[in-house]
Design an enzyme around this catalytic site. Structure first.
Site, PDB file in Angstrom:
ATOM      1  CB  ALA A 110      -0.874  -0.020   1.251  1.00 57.46           C
ATOM      2  N   GLY A 113       0.634  -5.220   0.634  1.00 57.08           N
ATOM      3  CA  GLY A 113      -0.423  -5.249  -0.370  1.00 57.08           C
ATOM      4  C   GLY A 113       0.066  -5.745  -1.722  1.00 57.08           C
ATOM      5  CD  GLU A 134      -2.330  -8.106   2.212  1.00 54.42           C
ATOM      6  OE1 GLU A 134      -2.020  -6.907   2.112  1.00 54.42           O
ATOM      7  OE2 GLU A 134      -3.098  -8.541   3.083  1.00 54.42           O
ATOM      8  CD  GLU A 160       1.098  -5.969   5.250  1.00 56.22           C
ATOM      9  OE1 GLU A 160       1.905  -6.882   5.543  1.00 56.22           O
ATOM     10  OE2 GLU A 160       0.511  -5.911   4.161  1.00 56.22           O
TER      11      GLU A 160
HETATM   12  N1  CAA Z   1       4.491   3.597   0.426  1.00 54.10           N
HETATM   13  C1  CAA Z   1       4.961   4.839   0.189  1.00 54.10           C
HETATM   14  N2  CAA Z   1       6.271   5.132   0.095  1.00 54.10           N
HETATM   15  C2  CAA Z   1       7.146   4.117   0.255  1.00 54.10           C
HETATM   16  C3  CAA Z   1       6.720   2.798   0.491  1.00 54.10           C
HETATM   17  C4  CAA Z   1       5.322   2.546   0.586  1.00 54.10           C
HETATM   18  N3  CAA Z   1       4.834   1.320   0.806  1.00 54.10           N
HETATM   19  N4  CAA Z   1       7.807   2.018   0.595  1.00 54.10           N
HETATM   20  C5  CAA Z   1       8.874   2.808   0.402  1.00 54.10           C
HETATM   21  N5  CAA Z   1       8.474   4.087   0.198  1.00 54.10           N
HETATM   22  C6  CAA Z   1       9.326   5.250  -0.098  1.00 54.10           C
HETATM   23  C7  CAA Z   1      10.288   5.573   1.040  1.00 54.10           C
HETATM   24  O1  CAA Z   1       9.683   6.437   1.989  1.00 54.10           O
HETATM   25  C8  CAA Z   1      11.429   6.234   0.306  1.00 54.10           C
HETATM   26  O2  CAA Z   1      11.049   7.563   0.022  1.00 54.10           O
HETATM   27  P1  CAA Z   1      12.156   8.732  -0.011  1.00 54.10           P
HETATM   28  O3  CAA Z   1      13.123   8.323  -1.078  1.00 54.10           O
HETATM   29  O4  CAA Z   1      11.362   9.936  -0.301  1.00 54.10           O
HETATM   30  O5  CAA Z   1      12.783   8.735   1.359  1.00 54.10           O
HETATM   31  C9  CAA Z   1      11.475   5.482  -1.036  1.00 54.10           C
HETATM   32  O6  CAA Z   1      10.178   4.874  -1.167  1.00 54.10           O
HETATM   33  C10 CAA Z   1      12.526   4.413  -1.115  1.00 54.10           C
HETATM   34  O7  CAA Z   1      12.394   3.577   0.023  1.00 54.10           O
HETATM   35  P2  CAA Z   1      13.666   2.957   0.770  1.00 54.10           P
HETATM   36  O8  CAA Z   1      14.656   4.033   1.048  1.00 54.10           O
HETATM   37  O9  CAA Z   1      13.150   2.161   1.906  1.00 54.10           O
HETATM   38  O10 CAA Z   1      14.229   2.032  -0.409  1.00 54.10           O
HETATM   39  P3  CAA Z   1      14.894   0.612  -0.328  1.00 54.10           P
HETATM   40  O11 CAA Z   1      15.250   0.278  -1.714  1.00 54.10           O
HETATM   41  O12 CAA Z   1      15.939   0.574   0.725  1.00 54.10           O
HETATM   42  O13 CAA Z   1      13.758  -0.397   0.203  1.00 54.10           O
HETATM   43  C11 CAA Z   1      11.611  -1.424   0.287  1.00 54.10           C
HETATM   44  C12 CAA Z   1      12.642  -0.665  -0.568  1.00 54.10           C
HETATM   45  C13 CAA Z   1      12.160  -2.796   0.708  1.00 54.10           C
HETATM   46  C14 CAA Z   1      10.361  -1.602  -0.533  1.00 54.10           C
HETATM   47  C15 CAA Z   1      11.305  -0.602   1.563  1.00 54.10           C
HETATM   48  O14 CAA Z   1      11.009   0.737   1.180  1.00 54.10           O
HETATM   49  C16 CAA Z   1      10.143  -1.084   2.363  1.00 54.10           C
HETATM   50  O15 CAA Z   1      10.291  -1.994   3.150  1.00 54.10           O
HETATM   51  N6  CAA Z   1       8.973  -0.443   2.219  1.00 54.10           N
HETATM   52  C17 CAA Z   1       7.814  -0.705   3.020  1.00 54.10           C
HETATM   53  C18 CAA Z   1       7.106  -1.942   2.569  1.00 54.10           C
HETATM   54  C19 CAA Z   1       5.881  -2.171   3.401  1.00 54.10           C
HETATM   55  O16 CAA Z   1       5.864  -2.033   4.603  1.00 54.10           O
HETATM   56  N7  CAA Z   1       4.781  -2.538   2.729  1.00 54.10           N
HETATM   57  C20 CAA Z   1       3.542  -2.749   3.386  1.00 54.10           C
HETATM   58  C21 CAA Z   1       2.724  -1.505   3.300  1.00 54.10           C
HETATM   59  S1  CAA Z   1       1.260  -1.598   4.279  1.00 54.10           S
HETATM   60  C22 CAA Z   1       0.197  -2.506   3.347  1.00 54.10           C
HETATM   61  O17 CAA Z   1       0.491  -2.959   2.273  1.00 54.10           O
HETATM   62  C23 CAA Z   1      -1.136  -2.630   4.021  1.00 54.10           C
HETATM   63  C24 CAA Z   1      -2.044  -3.620   3.389  1.00 54.10           C
HETATM   64  O18 CAA Z   1      -2.153  -4.730   3.808  1.00 54.10           O
HETATM   65  C25 CAA Z   1      -2.902  -3.187   2.285  1.00 54.10           C
END
Ligand code: CAA
Length: 702
Positions: free
Chosen positions: A62, A103, A106, A126
């Site tokens: 998400a 997501g 998912e 999550e």
């Molecule tokens: N939404 C919005 N922005 C996100 C994002 C997300 N899910 N994931 C990463 N970003 C943004 C970061 O804030 C960062 O922004 P800036 O460059 O402006 O600082 C940019 O993307 C790059 O992120 P990283 O510096 O973390 O990059 P990375 O290459 O080291 O890692 C990653 C990439 C492994 C995807 C890591 O960003 C990560 O773990 N993200 C979160 C993933 C997550 O938690 N997903 C679940 C979301 S909740 C959900 O999905 C609920 C549901 O059930 C529907």
């Protein structure tokens, strides 16, 4: 290109998500995917559908930045899209590279199959945001993997490599040429007939013994330390085995919503962005290129030096471990080897990884052969003269472009840099013990440290899996400067009548892995007496250092090592000890301090409010750039519970006025110079403002 590109190749509609940086499922992406699938279904020339990500990632989940905005609830919501995917008469294949998270996974679970390249990772992280996978992850994943795997994977949120995911049944096939192979796979499914969606596969979730859940709660619950999301996750996975798909889904929705409203979710999402924000330094332009670090030398083969060397080796960077004492060097290499062997026996690394990692660490006995390093990190004991000598040697032995880092935890970076001809390339690189495990890397800028040097160390920190935070040059930097208030305050409370058990229980219930007094016993007190003797010399006139540690050591109670300290120990089990209480009482009498009882609430305030007050002083002085940087430092370096968001976020949540009131009380009791309120805190409270307003107030001179 729009956020989802549509193209037809070999009768397969290929939907490419293109929403940098991580293809998060924003409203535009969801809409683009929905339109793409509808178009593919309607097109008679299309037999199957492939969903793929552009850039380095499939879909990271998400869009977290959309949470709480109207976009997150706008149609098509993720669940609407998933229903459309599952109902598609033409098979949909998710083609995964990089990561498929939250997501993103998912959505892939509502595709008819998932193929992935070997380097891909999948996961439902999550829980790390204080949430549960709210788009059917808790109900569909166990249908593929069985509940035992799903319980572990979803409560830890770990990333699962594609090969393992394939074995577990999450990924159907490992492929090499992702797009072409996914198209081939989709055509094969179209020819065989669209397989049933995951939601209709029930064999792995029927007849599950309820004891599995009870056992898991009992076993894993200890690690949750006050986090609420993991327990909810277990509840919904259990519901997936006892209720119909739709009932379980409704329960998942309800629990997801409750978590979405929780303070822990707010704190954890604050923390997620804080860690990423900390890497951005206002006066270091984003276009400054970090230097590539291809080889490092670590000076000093003790526990710290060895741990630092392992951090580099684990991240694939070759490292020389330098010690002029051959015996110490051999011992250091032995400890490293043993640490890797322990990881091997626990199954956290393979024999091949052990060989590779250990093979990247080259022991060296002197400074003759450092012409190929891009960075040096000195990790010898805290002695300015010795450090200056080493820096002078490194200045001569390393190439002129090399960065020289010091792992000092308190000494003046400028004084160390003055021993070199390149103070612009000298920086603090403060790791935390054990350095191969702890995530905090406190980078410390001296007055001459260049923007390029800072950019390099911040990027390097991320590359080796640390959470880097930039600190200014002062005694104790960000983290240790605050720590003394926490530990010393615990002793002040003992003098006034609180017991070690009560103080540690309050800290541990709050979420610290170990309370401050149990920690003292574990670390041992003999060394602390020396450190405190030095600190006493610089103590302001209005402050008194408690002397309980001194009394403990005089009584032969140096901590766990002597089976007695603030507690007594039976093996590693800690037990209350009346003898320790007698000693504390006698010391209070000697100091003329009257003992009284403390409520848990007061103990909590006295342990943690001073951290916030001192953090505010660091902001005032420019030692920390942002309040959220302090949160990152304390979560990763000192085990402050991440689900509170870190001390500064927590302080703001409970009310800065409360923190100020405690600072006023402690200033009156212990000395205003160090314990009294920060001016910034006073201003923020007076004006009803928060940390986001701090930079403007500080810039205006408070
Ligand atoms: N939404 C919005 N922005 C996100 C994002 C997300 N899910 N994931 C990463 N970003 C943004 C970061 O804030 C960062 O922004 P800036 O460059 O402006 O600082 C940019 O993307 C790059 O992120 P990283 O510096 O973390 O990059 P990375 O290459 O080291 O890692 C990653 C990439 C492994 C995807 C890591 O960003 C990560 O773990 N993200 C979160 C993933 C997550 O938690 N997903 C679940 C979301 S909740 C959900 O999905 C609920 C549901 O059930 C529907």
């Amino acid at each position: 290109m729009s956020t989802v590109d549509y193209a037809v190749q070999s009768s397969v509609a290929v939907l490419t998500v293109a929403y940098p940086p991580v293809n998060a499922l924003s409203l535009a992406v969801r809409a683009g995917l929905g339109e793409g699938v509808a178009r593919a279904i309607a097109d008679p020339a299309v037999k199957a559908i492939v969903v793929i990500g552009s850039g380095t990632i499939f879909i990271a989940g998400a869009d977290i930045s959309e949470f709480g905005t109207p976009n997150s609830a706008a149609e098509p919501r993720l669940q609407t899209l998933q229903a459309q995917f599952e109902a598609s008469p033409k098979p949909i294949v998710a083609a995964i590279h990089g990561t498929a998270l939250g997501g993103g996974l998912e959505l892939a679970l509502t595709c008819h199959a998932r193929v992935a390249v070997q380097s891909a990772k999948v996961g439902l992280p999550e829980v790390k945001l204080g949430l549960l996978p709210g788009a059917g992850g808790t109900i569909r994943l166990p249908r593929l993997t069985g509940v035992v795997v799903a319980l572990e994977a979803i409560t830890t949120g770990r990333h699962i490599g594609a090969v393992e995911a394939n074995k577990l049944g999450i990924v159907d096939a490992i492929v090499f040429d992702l797009k072409a192979d996914a198209i081939g796979y989709a055509l094969k499914l179209a020819a065989e007939g669209t397989p049933p969606p995951v939601r209709d596969r029930n064999d792995k979730i029927t007849g599950v013994d309820p004891k599995v859940f009870a056992d898991f709660r009992a076993r894993a619950g200890k690690k949750w330390r006050g986090q609420i999301a993991p327990a909810r996750i277990v509840d919904v996975i259990e519901a997936a085995t006892t209720r119909s798909f739709d009932d379980a889904k409704a329960f998942e929705n309800e629990q997801f919503k409750a978590l979405m409203e929780s303070d822990q979710r707010k704190a954890l999402i604050h923390y997620f962005f804080a860690e990423r924000e900390a890497r951005k330094i206002p006066d270091v332009p984003a276009d400054i290129k970090p230097l590539p670090i291809r080889k490092v030398v670590v000076i000093g083969s003790g526990l710290m030096g060895g741990g630092i060397a392992m951090s580099f080796a684990n991240a694939g960077i070759p490292v020389k471990l330098l010690d002029i004492d051959a015996e110490a060097l051999a011992r250091g290499m032995g400890v490293i080897r043993k640490t890797y062997e322990t990881s091997l026996s626990r199954g956290s690394i393979t024999q091949a990884q052990l060989d590779e990692r250990f093979g990247r660490i080259e022991p060296v006995g002197g400074y003759d052969d450092l012409g190929d390093v891009d960075m040096a990190i000195e990790a010898v004991f805290e002695d300015m003269a010795l450090k200056q000598k080493i820096f002078a040697l490194l200045d001569k032995a390393t190439p002129p472009h090399a960065i020289l880092g010091t792992n000092t935890s308190s000494l003046d970076i400028d004084q160390i840099a003055s021993a070199t001809t390149r103070p612009d390339k000298v920086i603090g690189a403060h790791f935390f013990s054990p350095a191969n495990v702890m995530k905090l890397l406190e980078a410390v800028r001296g007055s001459k440290t260049s923007a390029e040097t800072i950019a390099t160390v911040m990027a390097l920190g991320k590359q080796i899996g640390k959470a880097p935070v930039l600190a200014g040059n002062c005694d104790g930097f960000i983290g240790n400067r605050m720590l003394q208030y926490y530990t010393v305050n615990a002793e002040y409370m003992l003098e006034r009548g609180a017991t070690p058990e009560q103080i540690d229980r309050v800290a541990e219930q709050f979420g610290m892995a170990m309370g401050p007094l149990a920690m003292r016993d574990l670390a041992g007190m003999a060394q602390a007496v020396n450190v405190r003797a030095v600190r006493k010399l610089t103590l302001p006139a209005d402050e008194r250092m408690p002397e309980l540690v001194e009394r403990m050591v005089e009584a032969g109670r140096i901590g766990q090592k002597s089976s007695a300290g603030f507690y007594r120990y039976d093996g590693r089990e800690r037990l209350p000890d009346p003898a320790a209480l007698d000693l504390i009482r006698a010391e209070a009498q000697r100091q003329g301090i009257e003992q009284r009882s403390f409520t848990d609430e007061e103990i909590l305030a006295r342990l943690f409010h001073p951290l916030v007050n001192e953090g505010a002083k660091e902001l005032e002085e420019g030692i920390a750039i942002r309040a959220s940087d302090i949160d990152v430092a304390w979560v990763n370096g000192y085990g402050f519970p991440v689900h509170t968001g870190g001390p500064m976020f927590w302080g703001e949540q409970i009310g800065l006025d409360k923190v100020l009131a405690t600072a006023r009380t402690l200033g009156a009791e212990n000395g205003q110079t160090r314990w009294g309120p920060s001016r910034l805190l006073e201003r923020l409270v007076a004006e009803g403002k928060g940390w986001k307003d701090a930079p403007a107030l500080i810039a205006a001179g408070l």
